[in-house]
Design an enzyme around this catalytic site. Sequence first.
Site, short mmCIF file in Angstrom:
data_model
loop_
_atom_site.label_atom_id
_atom_site.label_comp_id
_atom_site.label_asym_id
_atom_site.label_seq_id
_atom_site.Cartn_x
_atom_site.Cartn_y
_atom_site.Cartn_z
N ASP A 125 0.86 -1.10 0.02
CA ASP A 125 0.01 0.07 -0.08
C ASP A 125 0.78 1.12 0.12
OD1 ASP A 125 -2.03 2.11 0.31
OD2 ASP A 125 -2.99 0.79 1.66
N ARG A 127 -0.33 4.24 -0.63
CA ARG A 127 -1.00 5.62 -0.70
C ARG A 127 -0.45 6.63 0.43
NH1 ARG A 127 -6.61 2.70 -0.69
NH2 ARG A 127 -5.47 1.58 0.75
#
Length: 193
Positions: A125, A127
């Site tokens: 991930d 982000r």
Amino acid sequence: MTIKLVTSTVLPTPFAEFRLHGFLADNGKEHVALTLGDITTSEPVLARVHSECLTGDALFSLRCDCGPQLESAMRKIADLGRGCILYLRQEGRGIGLINKIRAYAEQDKGLDTVEANEILGFLPDMREYDIAAKMFEQLGVQQIRLLTNNPRKLKALTDVGVNILERVQHRVKTTAHSHRYLATKAAKMGHME
Ligand SMILES: [Zn+2]
């Protein structure tokens, strides 16, 4: 990273007439926010921080639950008459659209979503949420009730200074196709079911 609010307009939807705000980050990325009602008061704002998923949000993909999650957030905010959705353009958990399609192709061969991204050489991930804090600030949002099932998102947003008063459970129906993806999110990425 700096980000600024460039322009705002009205966005009529089947759920409510939202305000649509366009933001430009200094890396050239364009992000948007949907707001409803007066979100600048001290009363906590029902909010969702949604990461772009072209396949789920726009193409009705059943490989994930992004589309139903976005729709559900819009409905909940419409029902309440007040709230805010940040729509962050970080497709495929930050790896980009083409790489997401590559990862799907790997999953077609039997890998789960985390394994597929690792094969492609990315962290599970990528982000980033610092822009979210800046977007909330520029919209005048003081504190939020966050619609999420993701403890990482809760922590990441808290770490960048977003004042989260409460987590609001945000569960949507799963399909046969998204079941494996959601099970992986729960098992490997700590999502609350
Ligand atoms: Zn998705």
